[in-house]
Design a protein around this motif. Structure first.
Motif, PDB file in Angstrom:
ATOM      1  N   MET A   3       0.869  -1.170  -0.032  1.00 19.64           N
ATOM      2  CA  MET A   3      -0.007  -0.114   0.039  1.00 19.64           C
ATOM      3  C   MET A   3       0.878   1.226   0.074  1.00 19.64           C
ATOM      4  O   MET A   3       0.476   2.403  -0.863  1.00 19.64           O
ATOM      5  CB  MET A   3      -0.819  -0.098   1.132  1.00 19.64           C
ATOM      6  CG  MET A   3      -1.912   1.131   1.255  1.00 19.64           C
ATOM      7  SD  MET A   3      -2.840   1.302   2.703  1.00 19.64           S
ATOM      8  CE  MET A   3      -3.874  -0.176   2.382  1.00 19.64           C
ATOM      9  N   ILE A  21       1.301   4.387  -3.181  1.00 21.47           N
ATOM     10  CA  ILE A  21       1.037   5.725  -2.737  1.00 21.47           C
ATOM     11  C   ILE A  21       2.471   6.653  -3.018  1.00 21.47           C
ATOM     12  O   ILE A  21       2.217   7.593  -3.675  1.00 21.47           O
ATOM     13  CB  ILE A  21       0.865   5.880  -1.048  1.00 21.47           C
ATOM     14  CG1 ILE A  21      -0.467   5.413  -0.759  1.00 21.47           C
ATOM     15  CG2 ILE A  21       0.984   7.321  -0.730  1.00 21.47           C
ATOM     16  CD1 ILE A  21      -0.781   5.391   0.642  1.00 21.47           C
ATOM     17  N   LEU A  37      -6.154  -3.253  -3.343  1.00 18.46           N
ATOM     18  CA  LEU A  37      -5.360  -2.473  -2.819  1.00 18.46           C
ATOM     19  C   LEU A  37      -5.149  -1.164  -3.605  1.00 18.46           C
ATOM     20  O   LEU A  37      -4.736  -0.054  -3.261  1.00 18.46           O
ATOM     21  CB  LEU A  37      -3.854  -2.849  -2.430  1.00 18.46           C
ATOM     22  CG  LEU A  37      -3.738  -3.801  -0.966  1.00 18.46           C
ATOM     23  CD1 LEU A  37      -2.447  -4.307  -1.022  1.00 18.46           C
ATOM     24  CD2 LEU A  37      -4.304  -3.011   0.095  1.00 18.46           C
ATOM     25  N   ARG A  54      -7.492   0.497  -4.391  1.00 17.91           N
ATOM     26  CA  ARG A  54      -8.532   1.424  -4.100  1.00 17.91           C
ATOM     27  C   ARG A  54      -7.741   2.638  -3.293  1.00 17.91           C
ATOM     28  O   ARG A  54      -8.374   3.640  -3.112  1.00 17.91           O
ATOM     29  CB  ARG A  54      -9.521   0.916  -3.237  1.00 17.91           C
ATOM     30  CG  ARG A  54      -8.997   0.153  -2.087  1.00 17.91           C
ATOM     31  CD  ARG A  54     -10.121  -0.714  -1.546  1.00 17.91           C
ATOM     32  NE  ARG A  54     -11.202  -0.059  -0.934  1.00 17.91           N
ATOM     33  CZ  ARG A  54     -11.143   0.650   0.362  1.00 17.91           C
ATOM     34  NH1 ARG A  54      -9.951   0.420   0.958  1.00 17.91           N
ATOM     35  NH2 ARG A  54     -12.043   1.349   0.982  1.00 17.91           N
ATOM     36  N   THR A  55      -6.697   2.297  -3.052  1.00 15.02           N
ATOM     37  CA  THR A  55      -5.846   3.448  -2.023  1.00 15.02           C
ATOM     38  C   THR A  55      -5.755   4.451  -2.869  1.00 15.02           C
ATOM     39  O   THR A  55      -5.669   5.700  -2.331  1.00 15.02           O
ATOM     40  CB  THR A  55      -4.444   2.645  -1.642  1.00 15.02           C
ATOM     41  OG1 THR A  55      -4.709   1.434  -1.060  1.00 15.02           O
ATOM     42  CG2 THR A  55      -3.822   3.586  -0.696  1.00 15.02           C
ATOM     43  N   ILE A  56      -5.513   4.531  -4.081  1.00 14.42           N
ATOM     44  CA  ILE A  56      -5.343   5.832  -4.996  1.00 14.42           C
ATOM     45  C   ILE A  56      -6.519   5.908  -5.651  1.00 14.42           C
ATOM     46  O   ILE A  56      -6.606   6.494  -6.991  1.00 14.42           O
ATOM     47  CB  ILE A  56      -4.165   5.818  -5.502  1.00 14.42           C
ATOM     48  CG1 ILE A  56      -3.979   4.519  -6.584  1.00 14.42           C
ATOM     49  CG2 ILE A  56      -2.920   5.722  -4.927  1.00 14.42           C
ATOM     50  CD1 ILE A  56      -2.848   4.212  -7.535  1.00 14.42           C
ATOM     51  N   ARG A  99     -14.182  -1.277  -4.179  1.00 11.84           N
ATOM     52  CA  ARG A  99     -14.433   0.007  -4.310  1.00 11.84           C
ATOM     53  C   ARG A  99     -15.725   0.247  -4.930  1.00 11.84           C
ATOM     54  O   ARG A  99     -16.608   0.824  -4.169  1.00 11.84           O
ATOM     55  CB  ARG A  99     -13.376   1.038  -5.028  1.00 11.84           C
ATOM     56  CG  ARG A  99     -13.936   2.524  -5.103  1.00 11.84           C
ATOM     57  CD  ARG A  99     -13.516   3.177  -3.664  1.00 11.84           C
ATOM     58  NE  ARG A  99     -13.811   4.630  -3.588  1.00 11.84           N
ATOM     59  CZ  ARG A  99     -12.816   5.374  -3.708  1.00 11.84           C
ATOM     60  NH1 ARG A  99     -11.571   5.054  -3.803  1.00 11.84           N
ATOM     61  NH2 ARG A  99     -13.242   6.594  -3.715  1.00 11.84           N
TER      62      ARG A  99
END
Length: 218
Positions: free
Chosen positions: A65, A69, A163, A165-167, A174
């Protein structure tokens, strides 16, 4: 955004296509890159060997994650680049490829080093080149040995695609969450689990068959 089972299924299938593309691109690029990294980690040229080992250590020792980012926001913060929506998916692909290539490289390295060196020496005695020994003797045995750990990593990759969906990439999870905020419905989020279960189940069967076909090495 409909709320019937049919409408939800169609909406989640569209989102799962994002997960599937990320999975496919990562696998296609990380498998060969991991092999290259494994050669680097076993190189007799020590600067290259230690450089690769440090990179692999950093990537394996930090959360995926965080890497997503950094790849997404890093260029904009360091070089003033404008981050577009198109770059979101590219950033996720880059982060996933680097991460899984490092994990695959360790699996490759372990498989290659597990093959007895006596077989390589026997090949040289028979007049085979190092390339012939690797592709005709070593590689086939390596494939047999790495299928179980590699299959575990690949199945983990299926689930790790969430993961993204983190950005703010609208992938399967999501999309399921969007039903909570837009419609107040929780069941579509639980329904997303069925997509992962089916896909992972197919992969499990596939790898099981591959293992059986490779059993002639035993």
């Amino acid at each position: 955004m409909g709320t019937s089972l049919y409408d939800v299924t169609l909406e989640l299938l569209k989102a799962f296509w994002v997960n599937f593309k990320l999975f496919g691109i990562t696998l296609a690029a990380a498998l060969p890159l991991g092999l290259i990294l494994s050669f680097g980690s076993m190189s007799k040229f020590k600067p290259l060997k230690y450089l690769v080992k440090v990179i692999v250590w950093i990537i394996r020792g930090t959360p995926l994650m965080l890497q997503i980012i950094v790849v997404f926001y890093g260029p904009g913060l360091m070089f003033g680049m404008t981050v577009s929506n198109i770059y979101r998916f590219k950033a996720a692909c880059i982060a996933f490829i680097i991460n899984y290539a490092c994990y695959f490289s360790e699996i490759y390295r372990g498989g290659i080093e597990s093959v007895p060196k006596g077989q390589q020496e026997a090949g040289l005695v028979l007049g085979m080149s190092k390339g012939q020994i690797f592709f005709k003797v070593t590689l086939l045995q390596v494939i047999k040995r790495i299928v179980p750990p590699m299959s575990n990593e690949i199945i983990t990759l299926v689930k790790d695609t969430s993961l993204a969906r983190t950005i703010a990439i609208v992938e399967l999870i999501r999309a399921g969450e969007n039903y909570i905020t837009a419609k107040g419905l929780l069941w579509p989020l639980f329904y997303t689990g069925a997509f992962y279960l089916v896909f992972c189940g197919i992969l499990t069967i596939l790898f099981g068959r591959i293992e059986k076909k490779m059993s002639y090495f035993e």
